[in-house]
Design a protein around this motif. Structure first.
Motif, mmCIF file in Angstrom:
data_model
loop_
_atom_site.group_PDB
_atom_site.id
_atom_site.type_symbol
_atom_site.label_atom_id
_atom_site.label_comp_id
_atom_site.label_asym_id
_atom_site.label_seq_id
_atom_site.Cartn_x
_atom_site.Cartn_y
_atom_site.Cartn_z
ATOM 1 N N VAL A 519 68.454 15.217 97.463
ATOM 2 C CA VAL A 519 68.372 14.863 98.882
ATOM 3 C C VAL A 519 68.304 16.143 99.710
ATOM 4 O O VAL A 519 69.109 17.053 99.506
ATOM 5 C CB VAL A 519 69.609 14.035 99.291
ATOM 6 N N PRO A 520 67.337 16.277 100.600
ATOM 7 C CA PRO A 520 67.214 17.500 101.379
ATOM 8 C C PRO A 520 68.401 17.683 102.318
ATOM 9 O O PRO A 520 68.997 16.715 102.788
ATOM 10 C CB PRO A 520 65.920 17.305 102.161
ATOM 11 N N ILE A 640 65.373 18.666 105.879
ATOM 12 C CA ILE A 640 64.376 19.648 105.471
ATOM 13 C C ILE A 640 63.877 19.222 104.100
ATOM 14 O O ILE A 640 64.626 19.227 103.134
ATOM 15 C CB ILE A 640 64.971 21.053 105.369
ATOM 16 N N THR A 641 62.640 18.767 104.031
ATOM 17 C CA THR A 641 62.072 18.364 102.751
ATOM 18 C C THR A 641 60.974 19.347 102.396
ATOM 19 O O THR A 641 59.917 19.329 103.023
ATOM 20 C CB THR A 641 61.492 16.933 102.843
ATOM 21 N N PRO A 642 61.211 20.178 101.391
ATOM 22 C CA PRO A 642 60.180 21.159 101.081
ATOM 23 C C PRO A 642 58.939 20.528 100.453
ATOM 24 O O PRO A 642 57.864 21.072 100.540
ATOM 25 C CB PRO A 642 60.866 22.108 100.099
ATOM 26 N N ILE A 643 59.113 19.356 99.812
ATOM 27 C CA ILE A 643 57.951 18.665 99.245
ATOM 28 C C ILE A 643 57.942 17.230 99.730
ATOM 29 O O ILE A 643 58.998 16.615 99.882
ATOM 30 C CB ILE A 643 57.959 18.697 97.687
ATOM 31 N N ARG A 702 69.290 18.342 85.933
ATOM 32 C CA ARG A 702 68.535 19.507 86.413
ATOM 33 C C ARG A 702 68.152 19.349 87.879
ATOM 34 O O ARG A 702 68.120 20.312 88.627
ATOM 35 C CB ARG A 702 67.287 19.712 85.549
ATOM 36 N N VAL A 703 67.871 18.104 88.267
ATOM 37 C CA VAL A 703 67.530 17.860 89.673
ATOM 38 C C VAL A 703 68.744 18.173 90.552
ATOM 39 O O VAL A 703 68.631 18.832 91.587
ATOM 40 C CB VAL A 703 67.066 16.391 89.878
ATOM 41 N N LEU A 704 69.917 17.726 90.088
ATOM 42 C CA LEU A 704 71.130 17.944 90.885
ATOM 43 C C LEU A 704 71.465 19.426 90.993
ATOM 44 O O LEU A 704 72.015 19.879 92.001
ATOM 45 C CB LEU A 704 72.301 17.180 90.263
ATOM 46 N N GLU A 705 71.123 20.163 89.946
ATOM 47 C CA GLU A 705 71.383 21.617 89.997
ATOM 48 C C GLU A 705 70.499 22.294 91.039
ATOM 49 O O GLU A 705 70.801 23.375 91.522
ATOM 50 C CB GLU A 705 71.134 22.234 88.620
ATOM 51 N N GLY A 706 69.424 21.652 91.378
ATOM 52 C CA GLY A 706 68.564 22.148 92.456
ATOM 53 C C GLY A 706 67.313 22.830 91.968
ATOM 54 O O GLY A 706 67.191 23.223 90.796
ATOM 55 N N ASN A 726 72.945 11.658 96.198
ATOM 56 C CA ASN A 726 72.421 13.024 96.279
ATOM 57 C C ASN A 726 70.987 13.098 95.804
ATOM 58 O O ASN A 726 70.375 14.161 95.827
ATOM 59 C CB ASN A 726 73.273 13.968 95.424
ATOM 60 N N LEU A 727 70.491 11.968 95.320
ATOM 61 C CA LEU A 727 69.124 11.968 94.781
ATOM 62 C C LEU A 727 68.249 11.046 95.618
ATOM 63 O O LEU A 727 68.726 10.050 96.155
ATOM 64 C CB LEU A 727 69.141 11.488 93.328
ATOM 65 N N THR A 728 66.995 11.386 95.663
ATOM 66 C CA THR A 728 66.079 10.557 96.445
ATOM 67 C C THR A 728 64.690 10.560 95.818
ATOM 68 O O THR A 728 64.372 11.408 94.997
ATOM 69 C CB THR A 728 65.992 11.054 97.905
#
Ligand code: CWD
Length: 943
Positions: A519-520, A640-643, A702-706, A726-728
């Motif tokens: 999640v941004p 802030i969503t980078p992608i 891995r996603v949660l680690e950023g 925390n995920l989207t």
């Protein structure tokens, strides 16, 4: 003498009418092992029956001579045949051995004696004196091919025993042009049946054409049992017509497919009667029929061949005389009655034990084959084949129905929340260890279709992908390909590559690939966030519009004569007129209205009022849009969503991304032809350390680690984002596909399970299961929804660009009106009587040029003389009489008298001017009239 002559003549006539001799001799040659065999008995029974029949050959008796010859001894066989010829046979029957048969036939052919056979003859040449009741091999091969095509066999093993087996089945080896069939040929005998079967099993060939000797069939069947090739996966097509005579007890109830043709329809009423009679005839200790009262093909064909001969004789009897043969092998003089007899036999049409019989050039062209299939309890007729109409399957379900018996299938699966999960602990054993969406689904399907199952995990924990270099498969797909399992259940995606090596049921769930991302973070509050409601370019355009409108106002006001007025109306001496829209005032006026505050300045001319009006309209729209959007911006939480989508991912390298290893998501990118996905695949392939994960939990971690995006299937993604706030999900779906239950290629379970899935779908049971496993009864994360709703965007040119267009149009109109006013005023001036000069009127152009010069000359100043110039051409008569502009906006006051100038514009002149004015008036023949009503600037009356 006379009565004797009459008697002789009558006898001769009687002899001529009885065309068949009272005894017709026939010979039969059997191999020694056929002594007292069912074939010999069938021959004898046929002769017996014909002789008993008072209608068929009423005045003729068939008399047979039987010779037994050793197998493979053609010399002996020829000798025996010659003995029969000497005996005076009118036809020879047998033997069934192809080698001996050929020798006997050459003798019959040389002596024109009909030779009736019931054996497989691979020689396709026309034989004049042969009648063969065995269907030709090419027609039989057509029948086998039709069945193979119906069963959609693509990989077949042909097991043959005789050396000529290859020639016999050559048409089968040549695959039909419209189908791609892989054929494996193996010659086998009882000594190597098992090894050949083992090889076939190891090659995973499940369809076999079996052409073994009937006497060795039980060896072959035993080999099948020993190698456990007796389940539903295997299908055996036997070439023998006598499958009913074999003991298939061990093959019942285990769903192995066994199919063969039979030539004798034992269910036919006529056939049944003959067989019943035959049963009575058979001598003690010998039998024509087997234990279950079934006749084999060979005795049946032998029986039919004797009948064919008898009917041939009968038809010949109606028109010809059968002269007895008196030939011998030594003299080699053919029998002159043989040709007509063979022709009559050739034209016989009969329904015998082996069905309809017809010949063409001695070959049987009419017959009917029943297609038999082993069902659970017995061989049953499931179709027919005949040369004219081909195969006609009457019981299709027999081939595709796996049956309703208790059968236990091996089902492999993979642990994947919430599809399949596992209870750990001693209390859980067998299938009870597993739970989840797919486990529930499997349970319902098994109940509907009717099978038991053993659920187990695939050892390598992979769904299955093909190695692009070696072409080898792994995971559950490989397991199914190797027939180590009957079904694969889980979140198994149906795709092209898999569908070409295994089968899938109809999909039970639809999905697509999407991006899982962290999640941004919320955007930090900024000092200048009040600027956000409008896009930067809009701010710049507003600024530009402000400057443009202010300058336009200034210019238009200068040009418009109606914006000039006396600033001190009470000061009658004042000869200066003033314009309120100086440059500074113009800017002040526009900023005042933009800020919704107003100013003391009020445009009076039409042109300036248009500028003012359009600017007010503009500010109304801009301010209200800004206010509305500001409200939205203040209430939303900016992220802030980078992608935002896959293209964004592909276009950067800072954030790495990957998929599940050896899954369909990985192969989607690997095999895609779309440039973006190709680019993403190149990135994923080359990224070190690897971006592929072996479990999707690892991917989530891995996603949660950023700094990592996980490309995963939407169904799973939905499950995750509902539970982890925390995920989207980023963007939409990249493709569209479905999950299905996988089976080995050609599995009979596929269609049944597909039907069950469709039924469960229609009943809504799959939706109920989905809700059960997906919808979290506890605290579901609703953040995603809020985030979606709360998106507010800065207003850009696309949204409010129109108001700028309106503004520009308004300004253009104002400028046009100002020009019009200017021109109009100049024209009036040229005609004005107020000119303090007796000089002739100057031209319009000159007037306009002067006005223009003046307007430009007095750049920023607000004032100008009321008499604006000393015109060279219109110089004042006395001491510079003042020029009066078209509008002198003087309020009426004491001591003032109102006049209307030559423009028709009311003017108020100070008293000291009135004298000069009246002078001018007189001088110009009195066009100016005195008026007492006054004009205030605000009460401007346009011309
Ligand atoms: N699979 C996959 O490839 N990506 C995913 O995100 C999940 Cl959850 C599963 C496996 C896929 N369904 C397959 O059948 O290969």
């Amino acid at each position: 003498m006379r009565p004797l002559a009459v008697a002789v003549a009558l006898l001769a006539a009687a002899a001529a009418a009885a065309a068949l001799p009272p005894v017709v001799k026939i010979g039969a040659v059997f191999t020694q092992d056929q002594k007292d065999s069912s074939t010999e008995l069938a021959f004898k029974y046929a002769v017996y029956r014909i002789n008993k029949d008072k209608h068929l050959l009423p005045k003729t008796t068939l008399k047979y001579d039987i010779k037994y010859v050793p197998k493979d001894d053609s010399f002996h066989a020829s000798k025996k045949a010659c003995q029969q010829v000497r005996f005076g046979v009118q036809a020879v029957f047998g033997p069934s051995d192809p080698l001996l048969g050929a020798h006997i036939h050459s003798i019959c052919d040389a002596l024109d004696i009909p030779h009736l056979e019931a054996r497989l003859d691979l020689d396709t040449e026309y034989k004049e004196f042969s009648i063969n009741l065995y269907p030709s091999q090419s027609l039989l091969n057509n029948a086998f091919q039709d069945v193979m095509a119906f069963l959609n066999w693509t990989r077949v093993a042909i097991v043959y025993e005789e050396d000529y087996g290859l020639i016999k089945l050559r048409e089968l080896v040549r695959a039909p042009t419209n189908r791609d069939v892989e054929i494996h040929l193996r010659q086998a005998d009882p000594d190597n049946y098992r090894s050949v079967l083992k090889e076939i099993k190891s090659k995973e060939i499940h369809n076999l054409v079996v052409d073994t000797k009937p006497e060795h069939m039980h060896h072959f069947l035993r080999g099948i049992l020993q190698l456990q090739m007796n389940d539903y996966k295997y299908h055996y097509l036997f070439t023998t017509f006598d499958i009913e005579t074999f003991d298939l007890e061990d093959f019942k109830y285990n769903f192995v497919n066994m199919t063969a043709f039979r030539i004798v329809d034992a269910e036919d009423v006529g056939v049944k009667e003959i067989l019943k009679d035959m049963e009575r005839f058979q001598p003690v200790g010998h039998s024509i029929l087997n234990r279950s009262n079934i006749i084999q093909a060979e005795p049946a064909l032998m029986y039919d061949s004797v009948y064919v001969f008898a009917i041939g004789l009968q038809t010949l009897d109606q028109s010809h005389t059968l002269r007895l043969s008196n030939v011998s092998c030594e003299e080699e003089v053919p029998w002159d009655g043989g040709l007509s007899l063979i022709n009559y036999i050739n034209s016989v049409e009969l329904k015998g034990l082996s069905g309809p019989i017809e010949f063409k050039e001695g070959r049987r062209i009419q017959f009917k084959l029943d297609l038999l299939k082993l069902k659970q309890h017995a061989l049953v007729k499931v179709g027919e084949w005949s040369p004219g109409s081909g195969v006609n399957i009457t019981d299709r379900a027999a081939f595709f129905d796996p049956g309703t018996m208790n059968v236990t299938l091996v089902v492999i699966t993979i642990l994947e929340i919430p599809y399949v999960m596992m209870h750990y602990g001693k209390n859980y054993t067998g299938n009870d260890r597993f739970y989840g969406f797919c486990v529930d689904l499997l349970e319902r399907i098994a109940r509907d279709v009717g099978f038991d199952y053993i659920l187990d995990l695939v050892p390598d924990r992979k769904y299955g992908a093909q190695d692009p270099i070696t072409g080898e498969w792994n995971g559950m797909v490989l397991h199914l390909m190797k027939h180590k399992a009957d079904l694969a259940v889980g979140s198994m995606t149906i795709n092209y590559a898999r569908e070409s090596v295994i089968d899938f049921t109809k999909p039970f769930m639809n999905l697509g690939i999407s991006i899982l991302f962290k999640v941004p973070t919320s955007a930090p509050t900024r000092l200048f966030s009040f600027m956000n409601p409008l896009a930067v370019e809009i701010w710049l355009y507003v600024l530009a519009a402000y400057v443009l409108v202010s300058i336009t106002m200034f210019v238009v006001a200068r040009f418009s004569p109606y914006e000039w007025h006396n600033p001190h109306p009470c000061d009658t001496e004042n000869d200066l007129i003033e314009n309120q829209f100086s440059l500074a005032n113009s800017f002040w006026f526009t900023i005042g209205t933009l800020m919704q505050q107003g100013s003391d300045l009020n445009p009076k001319a039409t042109s300036t009022r248009i500028v003012g009006g359009i600017w007010w309209f503009f500010t109304l729209i801009i301010i209200s849009s800004y206010t509305a959007n500001l409200a939205a911006f203040l209430t939303v939480e900016r992220m802030i969503t980078p992608i935002e989508n896959a293209e964004d991912l592909a276009g950067q390298t800072d954030i790495s991304y990957g998929t599940l290893d050896s899954g369909s998501t990985m192969t989607f990118f690997r095999d895609s032809m779309i440039e973006t996905y190709k680019k993403m695949w190149r990135f994923m392939e080359n990224k070190k350390p690897s971006v592929f994960v072996s479990t999707y939990e690892e991917g989530i971690q891995r996603v949660l680690e950023g700094n990592y995006a996980f490309l995963m299937e939407s169904t799973m993604l939905d499950y995750i984002v509902q539970r982890d706030c925390n995920l989207t999900q980023i963007g939409g779906l990249l493709d569209s596909k479905g999950y299905g239950i996988a089976t080995p290629m050609g599995s009979p379970w596929r269609d049944k399970i597909s039907l069950a899935i469709l039924e469960l779908q229609e009943k809504g049971e799959i939706q109920i299961l989905y809700d059960k496993w997906w919808k979290n009864p506890g605290d579901t994360c609703t953040r995603t929804e809020k985030g979606k709703e709360s998106k507010a965007n800065a207003l850009g040119v696309d949204n409010i660009g129109g108001v700028f267009v309106v503004l520009l149009c308004g300004l253009a109109i104002a400028v046009i009106v100002a020009i019009f006013e200017f021109c109009y005023n100049s024209k009036r001036n040229t005609q004005s009587e107020l000119r303090a000069t007796p000089a002739p009127h100057q031209s319009l152009c000159a007037e306009m040029a002067e006005e223009l010069c003046f307007a430009l000359r007095c750049r920023g100043s607000r004032q100008r003389p009321a008499l604006k110039r000393q015109c060279s051409k219109c110089a004042p008569a006395a001491s510079g009489a003042p020029y009066v502009p078209a509008v002198l906006d003087l309020p009426p006051a004491n001591g003032l008298r109102s006049h209307r100038g030559s423009l028709g514009v009311p003017i108020e002149l100070p008293l000291h001017l009135q004298h000069r004015h009246s002078h001018a008036h007189n001088h110009n023949h009195g066009h100016v009239h005195s008026h007492s009503h006054g004009h205030h600037a605000a009460d401007y009356d346009p011309p």
